[in-house]
Every structure is written in C-alpha cells, then in structure tokens.
Design an enzyme around this catalytic site. Structure first.
Site, PDB file in Angstrom:
ATOM      1  N   SER A 124       0.812  -1.223   0.000  1.00  0.00           N
ATOM      2  CA  SER A 124       0.000   0.000   0.000  1.00  0.00           C
ATOM      3  C   SER A 124       0.843   1.270   0.000  1.00  0.00           C
ATOM      4  CB  SER A 124      -0.888  -0.009   1.248  1.00  0.00           C
ATOM      5  OG  SER A 124      -1.424   1.269   1.482  1.00  0.00           O
ATOM      6  N   GLU A 126       0.152   3.632   1.733  1.00  0.00           N
ATOM      7  CA  GLU A 126       0.221   4.080   3.142  1.00  0.00           C
ATOM      8  C   GLU A 126       1.603   3.840   3.731  1.00  0.00           C
ATOM      9  OE1 GLU A 126      -2.126   5.466   5.663  1.00  0.00           O
ATOM     10  OE2 GLU A 126      -2.653   6.208   3.692  1.00  0.00           O
ATOM     11  N   TYR A 148      -1.602   0.362  10.724  1.00  0.00           N
ATOM     12  CA  TYR A 148      -1.875  -0.309   9.443  1.00  0.00           C
ATOM     13  C   TYR A 148      -0.676  -0.170   8.503  1.00  0.00           C
ATOM     14  CZ  TYR A 148      -3.660  -0.814   4.663  1.00  0.00           C
ATOM     15  OH  TYR A 148      -3.819  -1.178   3.352  1.00  0.00           O
TER      16      TYR A 148
END
Ligand code: NDP
Ligand code: GDR
Length: 325
Positions: A124, A126, A148
């Site tokens: 990801s 992120e 996460y």
C-alpha cells in the site's frame, strides 16, 4: 491448461473485481472468506457458482495450508487485511496479526506446500506515509504513519524476503488508493458518494468529514486489479507502484461529487474534529512509470469519471436500480 487462482479477501472490493477479471480470463477461481453470522458475500453474489468459496482466516495457519492443498493454485493473491486505517489505531494488535503476520502465515504455507506457487501481496501507498519524495516510486523510503501502514511494511518486506530466501515468485503491488461503487462505506470516497445520493433523495441532511485537505492519488479498482494480474504474470518477480500520478484533495472529491448531483457542497459538508486521525497521511501521489513501461499497464478511468461513476451507482442503489456491475 486451465490456471487456478486462490484469492484471500474475496469478499472485499478488490477481491470481487479481481475474481471477475480472472474468470473472464478463463481462470478457475477459489476464494477464502471468514465465516460470519451475517451474509458478507454481497460483492461476489453476482458471480454465482463460478467462484468457489472456502472458509478460512489469515489468523489460522492450518486453514491456509489446508486450502492450498485442496485448491492447488498456480497463483495466490493475498488481498485480505484489516484495511481501515482509523481502526488500526483502535486495534493495532489485531491489525498486525492479520495485515502483517497474515501475509507471513500464507507465505509459510506456500513454502511448506509448493514453492512454485506465485504470490501477490497487496502492498500500500500508506507505507510512504510522511512522504520523503514526490511523487513516490519503488525506490522511495517508507515512513508509515499508522499501525496499518507499519503492518503493511512488514508484509511488504517479508514478501521480498521469501522471494530472496526461497526463490518464491513473490511480488508486491504498491497500490495507491483505488475506489469503486463496491468501496466500503467507511472510506472517504464512498462515504461522500453515498451521502450525496442520500442528500439528493432527501434521506440525509449533512455530511460530516475529517481532514478535508488530505490529498490522495485516486484510481479505479477495476483498472488496478488488472495490474495485479500483470505483476504475477511478468517474466520475473518484482515490486511495482500502481497509481494514476494525479492527486486531488478530499475537498475536491466532495466538491465534484455534489456538483455531479447539481448541489453545492458548502451547504452540506461539516468538519468533525472527532474524525481526525492521531497521525494522518497528508499527501500521496504515485509514479507508476515502471509499471507503464514493464507491464504495459495504464489506468483508464480518470478522477472525474470515477467520482461520477460512484455517485451514479449510489443514486441507482437507493432507487433500487443498481445491477451491481
Ligand atoms: P477491503 O477492506 O474491501 O477487503 C478486505 C478483505 O479482507 C475482506 O474480504 C475481509 O473480509 C478480508 N479479511 C479481513 N480480515 C481477514 C482475516 N483475518 N482473514 C481472512 N480475510 C480477512 O479491502 P480492499 O478490497 O479495498 O483492499 C484489498 C487489499 O489491498 C487490502 O489488503 C488492502 O489493505 C490493500 N490495499 C487497498 C487499497 C485501496 O485503495 N483499496 C490500496 C492499497 C492496498 P470480511 O468481508 O469478512 O471483512
Ligand atoms: P486511506 O483511505 O486512509 O487513504 O486508506 P480513507 O478513504 O479512509 O482516507 C483518505 C483520507 O481522507 C481523509 N478523510 C476521511 N477519511 C475517512 N475514512 N472518513 C472521513 O470522514 C474523512 N474525512 C477526511 C483521511 O483523513 C485520509 O487522509 C485507504 C485504504 O483502502 C487502505 O487500506 C489503503 O492501503 C490506502 O487507502 C492506500
């Protein structure tokens, strides 16, 4: 020979799009889903018995090994995760168990059962978090800003480690935000498109949002699952950034979504400080030139089309006219 794919997270947004894409390519498709006391198969219902579903869980190694033995896949797509960033601040341990160690459990099961299986890891954007470079590519250092994001960094590196240690064709797709009418309603794009439709039809009065200035590189999930398949069918195992290269703010998304339904967002959007995150990712924008040149992958749906597609789908849903495609 018919190729067989096993997808974790098949009940999620990407699982549904990927299953449909692989079926159209002639694959036999198996999916792993968690047992639930309520029906959680809404997104794959339209695929009927073309997809074979099996109960399993990334928390349960034995179920993963058993399902590899039962389904004998050529390709495994690990899309399952606790994927909602705010929930990872509330449940950091669970998020790490599923999103980080879940990938390891699956890789270990592959190592024990058959190292010729190709493995796709849903990495990801992120992971870039507090960005060290603009735009972000495969060489950009990670600085995750949530449990996460940290869990995804672990899964990313353990995937590379299993490639280097055991010769497994294990790859990371570092996907930037991608959305669709099947996006979960807690994510900001779908929260907005659903609210626009409800407000338009007189079923909701206001929309409360958090950080309106956050910027994301938003693409369409249907385009991005094609990149997953290209990554696993490339000549060598590798890691790729998948993105549009264009970023917009949450405010711009809301403005366009309300405009699509002939409304002015300023009349309906309220800022709720309770929706701000302990640490947010303020801006993300991907450089997918490696995927463009090596995989010949291109996003087809642009930002305006994506916003319009999501608002139209939510209006149709509320009017009982959405086919779910
Ligand atoms: P969703 O949240 O829609 O789907 C997540 C899936 O994981 C669901 O099917 C969920 O099952 C399943 N799951 C959760 N916990 C477990 C578990 N313990 N065992 C087995 N399955 C589990 O995510 P998306 O489809 O949007 O994303 C797919 C993947 O890509 C995720 O890993 C996400 O982190 C990653 N990603 C997503 C991006 C995006 O913009 N969408 C961008 C970059 C990466 P259930 O239905 O039972 O909850
Ligand atoms: P993100 O997606 O955290 O990027 O993770 P999300 O849509 O939740 O947030 C994007 C940005 O919007 C801001 N925001 C809000 N977010 C939500 N959910 N709800 C709101 O009301 C709201 N108001 C403003 C957030 O602060 C944030 O900056 C998604 C997930 O799919 C991950 O699994 C995936 O890895 C990344 O995208 C890439």
């Amino acid at each position: 020979m018919t190729r067989t794919a096993l997808i974790t997270g098949i009940t999620g947004q990407d699982g549904a799009y990927l299953a449909s894409f692989l079926l159209d390519k002639g694959y036999r498709v198996h999916g792993i889903h968690r047992r639930s006391s309520t029906d959680n198969l809404e997104r794959v219902a339209h695929l009927g018995d073309r997809v074979q579903l099996h109960c399993g869980d990334l928390l349960d190694s034995h179920s993963l090994l058993r399902l590899l033995e039962q389904t004998t896949p050529h390709e495994v797509y690990n899309l399952a995760a606790q994927s909602f960033v705010p929930a990872s601040f509330d449940q950091p341990l669970l998020t790490s168990e599923v999103t980080a160690l879940g990938a390891l459990r699956l890789l270990e099961a592959i190592r024990q059962f058959d190292t010729s299986i190709r493995y796709y890891q849903a990495s990801s954007s992120e992971m870039f978090g507090r960005v060290q470079q603009e735009p972000q590519n495969e060489m950009t250092p990670f600085w995750p800003r949530s449990p996460y994001g940290v869990a995804k960094v672990y899964a990313h590196w353990i995937t590379i480690n299993y490639r280097e240690s055991y010769g497994i064709f294990a790859c990371n797709g570092i996907l930037f935000n991608h959305e669709s009418p099947w996006r979960g309603k807690e994510f900001v794009t779908r929260k907005i498109s659903d609210a626009v439709a409800r407000i338009k039809l007189g079923r909701q009065k206001t929309l409360r949002l958090g950080n309106l200035d956050a910027q994301r590189d938003w693409g369409f999930a249907g385009d991005y699952v094609q990149a997953m398949w290209r990554i696993l069918n490339h000549k060598t195992p590798d890691d790729f950034v998948i993105a549009t290269g264009v970023k917009h703010s949450v405010l711009e998304f809301a403005e366009l979504a309300f405009e699509h339904a002939d409304m002015d967002f300023r009349e309906f959007v309220e800022v709720d400080p309770g929706l701000l995150r302990p640490a947010d990712v303020h801006t993300l924008c991907g450089d997918a030139s490696k995927a463009r040149s090596e995989l010949k992958w291109e996003p087809k749906v642009d930002f305006r089309e994506l916003v319009g597609m999501m608002v139209e789908a939510d209006l149709a849903r509320l009017n009982g006219e959405w086919g779910g495609g």
